[in-house]
Design a protein around this motif. Structure first.
Motif, short mmCIF file in Angstrom:
data_model
loop_
_atom_site.label_atom_id
_atom_site.label_comp_id
_atom_site.label_asym_id
_atom_site.label_seq_id
_atom_site.Cartn_x
_atom_site.Cartn_y
_atom_site.Cartn_z
N UNK A 323 0.71 -1.35 -0.05
CA UNK A 323 -0.08 -0.02 0.05
C UNK A 323 0.88 1.39 -0.01
N UNK A 324 2.29 1.13 -0.03
CA UNK A 324 3.00 2.32 0.10
C UNK A 324 3.17 2.98 1.50
N UNK A 325 2.71 2.30 2.62
CA UNK A 325 2.95 2.70 3.94
C UNK A 325 4.20 2.16 4.35
N UNK A 326 5.25 2.74 4.04
CA UNK A 326 6.47 2.16 4.22
C UNK A 326 6.80 2.21 5.78
N UNK A 327 6.55 3.13 6.43
CA UNK A 327 6.74 3.50 7.91
C UNK A 327 6.26 2.41 8.64
N UNK A 328 5.10 2.06 8.43
CA UNK A 328 4.13 0.96 9.06
C UNK A 328 4.82 -0.27 8.80
N UNK A 329 5.07 -0.64 7.56
CA UNK A 329 5.60 -1.87 7.15
C UNK A 329 7.04 -2.08 7.71
N UNK A 332 6.34 -3.17 11.50
CA UNK A 332 5.65 -4.53 11.43
C UNK A 332 6.80 -5.65 11.04
N UNK A 333 7.61 -5.28 10.30
CA UNK A 333 8.68 -6.27 9.87
C UNK A 333 9.61 -6.36 11.01
N UNK A 334 10.02 -5.18 11.72
CA UNK A 334 10.91 -5.30 12.55
C UNK A 334 10.38 -6.17 14.04
N UNK A 335 9.15 -5.80 14.09
CA UNK A 335 8.45 -6.66 15.28
C UNK A 335 8.66 -8.27 14.89
N UNK A 336 8.19 -8.70 13.69
CA UNK A 336 8.39 -10.16 13.48
C UNK A 336 9.53 -10.41 13.49
N UNK A 337 10.76 -9.68 13.15
CA UNK A 337 12.11 -10.11 13.23
C UNK A 337 12.66 -10.30 14.69
N UNK A 356 12.53 -6.81 5.04
CA UNK A 356 12.90 -5.63 5.67
C UNK A 356 13.77 -4.94 4.74
N UNK A 357 14.83 -5.18 4.34
CA UNK A 357 15.80 -4.78 3.52
C UNK A 357 15.30 -4.21 2.26
N UNK A 362 13.62 0.93 -0.24
CA UNK A 362 12.42 1.90 -0.95
C UNK A 362 12.35 3.14 -0.15
N UNK A 363 12.83 3.21 1.27
CA UNK A 363 12.60 4.45 2.10
C UNK A 363 14.07 5.23 1.88
N UNK A 364 14.91 4.88 0.78
CA UNK A 364 16.15 5.58 0.54
C UNK A 364 17.22 5.32 1.57
#
Length: 543
Positions: A323-329, A332-337, A356-357, A362-364
């Motif tokens: 959805x392009x919500x990279x901050x929230x993504x 969530x991925x850091x929580x999973x990791x 996560x990478x 994509x966030x630069x």
């Protein structure tokens, strides 16, 4: 839910342990053959001696001392009435006298299985494996086949979580051998486990073959067990999606949803919602996918199943990335990791870090992404590896459109079963693991037999990073390494997108013929994904 319940033929069935251990359909308590007669005779002698009874004291008033003497010598086959009389006099159950197994032992073993399952759900798999091993050994000593099979299933699940895929397959195969004389629904959990192990190893086609063969056999024989079918259809979604067989994945999800009301296992229902979410993501229905994942997450939180809860965070991270919500993504991925690392689930941890990478890139934050990716391949002797839980997130990593399916978090696969000997691009072994990450994960790494789809994804991302900074040579090396890996797994969507990236690179370099070859290869994978490697769809149950 207790694993021994999962092994039952019908979910509501309340067979005794003795009944279920008789492979030919006869009651295990019945005395059949000279060997059983001799065993019971020795058991009667032992129990009588322990209690200080004479043969006359044991026999009266219904039988004679001579009869007991003949029975103890194994020269007469006792009737059920005689066995029940002797059991009452000796103070044991009929089952214990005829089988040598105490119902108290069965209860104790089942309680130990529950403890081991709880340990696997909430703690490290290595710790739970020790508990399952104790149950397995005790069940084998006492002759409890069902509890031994449950312990072996648990050991297989532990090995899946730690990434020891060969060990996992061995445990699941041992369950199938142990229950070879039982109805197919009781063997389905082991078949599903073996299919997941092959999926994680990268053997996508063989994983599909195992699951579809079991589905066909169940439906052809009229054994339309809802629990067994739901387990198989849910497990089939991930390899279907990875192979690009989206229509089959969608149909499997539809059948799973139709079967769900007939199944009372909340853990399996949650796993089904995760699988269904994958098909919704592929169709662009991200809001519905997130709602399905929310249902699964709620169930896992109630059940305190930490690994599966981490997989929900993993998939929700992918949904937000779509959805392009990279901050929230990223959150969530850091929580999973972190959750997976705390459980020492090494293979799953490194797979999440690939995704996560991608979000970081994509966030630069390409330097962070590269620092995260390079150590994942550091211990791989070859560029090849095996597929991860449900596919690599490569969406939008190139800035273009990608239809690669989202990770399921449930399964992963080794589509080829072969070994990839392509060397990893230079420089992939020198960067230390980033601070705060799971060292055990890096010790395991992504190899040709463990996490190939995500290993291919890692090389793809490294290729994009190299391409963006103008290092065409390094980019080509990474793209070719990824191509070698993904061709072995048969991950159609990933392959098509990768060929496009490689073709674009070669075209910019002026190597037009090589670029055309890359594009043609990609078109071949995109033309009819899944149709050239899978046979007819399995038969469907009457709904």
């Amino acid at each position: 839910m207790n694993l021994s319940r999962r092994l039952s033929y019908r979910r509501g069935e309340e067979d005794t342990v003795a009944d279920r251990s008789a492979g030919d359909g006869r009651k295990a308590g019945a005395v059949t053959g000279a060997e059983s007669t001799a065993e019971i005779g020795r058991r009667v002698l032992k129990l009588r001696t322990e209690r200080g009874f004479t043969q006359r004291m044991l026999a009266e008033p219904a039988y004679t001392a001579a009869y007991v003497s003949t029975l103890e010598a194994g020269k007469v086959r006792p009737s059920e009435a005689a066995l029940r009389h002797l059991a009452e006099r000796l103070g044991v159950s009929y089952e214990e006298l005829t089988t040598g197994r105490s119902p108290h032992d069965a209860t104790r073993l089942r309680a130990a299985l529950t403890d081991a399952r709880r340990a696997l759900a909430t703690g490290a798999a290595e710790d739970a494996a020790g508990l399952f091993e104790e149950v397995r050994d005790e069940a084998e000593r006492l002759g409890f086949a069902e509890e031994r099979a449950s312990a072996l299933l648990g050991l297989g699940d532990c090995a899946l979580e730690t990434g020891d895929l060969t060990v996992a397959r061995d445990h699941f195969e041992a369950v199938e051998r142990l229950l070879s004389g039982d109805p197919l629904p009781r063997r389905v959990p082991a078949i599903r486990g073996r299919a997941v192990a092959h999926l994680l190893a990268g053997e996508l086609r063989y994983s599909c073959y195992l699951l579809e063969s079991a589905i066909d056999e169940l439906n052809a024989s009229g054994l339309h067990d809802p629990y067994a079918l739901l387990l198989l259809y849910t497990a089939a979604i991930a390899p279907y999606m990875d192979m690009g067989a989206h229509a089959r994945a969608v149909r499997a999800a539809e059948l799973a949803l139709a079967l769900a009301p007939s199944v009372d296992d909340p853990g399996l229902i949650a796993r089904m919602h995760r699988g269904v979410a994958r098909t919704l993501i592929a169709e662009g229905r991200t809001a519905e996918a997130d709602a399905s994942l929310a249902k699964a997450q709620e169930l896992y939180e109630q059940l305190r199943i930490h690994t599966d809860l981490a997989h929900c965070h993993w998939m929700r991270g992918y949904v937000h990335a779509q959805d392009g919500n990279l901050e929230r993504a990223e959150r969530e991925l850091r929580t999973a990791r972190d959750m997976l690392a705390s459980k020492r689930a090494a293979l799953f941890t490194v797979q999440v870090e690939v995704e996560l990478a991608d979000v970081l890139r994509r966030r630069g934050r390409t330097a962070e992404a590269e620092a995260l990716l390079l150590p994942l391949l550091a211990h791989s002797p070859a560029a090849g590896t095996a597929p991860a839980p449900g596919g690599t997130d490569t969406t939008d990593a190139s800035g273009g459109t990608n239809t690669t399916p989202a990770p399921s978090g449930t399964n992963t696969a080794d589509a080829s079963g072969g070994t990839n000997t392509t060397a990893a691009p230079s420089g992939t072994h020198t960067t230390p693991a980033p601070g705060g990450t799971n060292t055990a994960a890096y010790e395991a790494g992504l190899t040709a037999d463990r996490g190939a789809v995500h290993a291919g994804g890692a090389h793809r991302l490294l290729g994009l990073i190299a391409d963006e900074r103008g290092d065409a040579e390094a980019a080509e090396e990474h793209y070719c390494a990824a191509l070698s890996l993904l061709e072995r797994t048969g991950a159609a969507g990933d392959l098509a997108d990768l060929c496009r990236l490689l073709g674009d690179l070669l075209r910019r370099e002026g190597r037009l013929e090589a670029a055309m070859d890359a594009y043609r290869t990609g078109l071949g994978h995109r033309a009819a994904p899944g149709t050239t490697t899978l046979g007819p769809a399995p038969a469907e149950p009457p709904m």
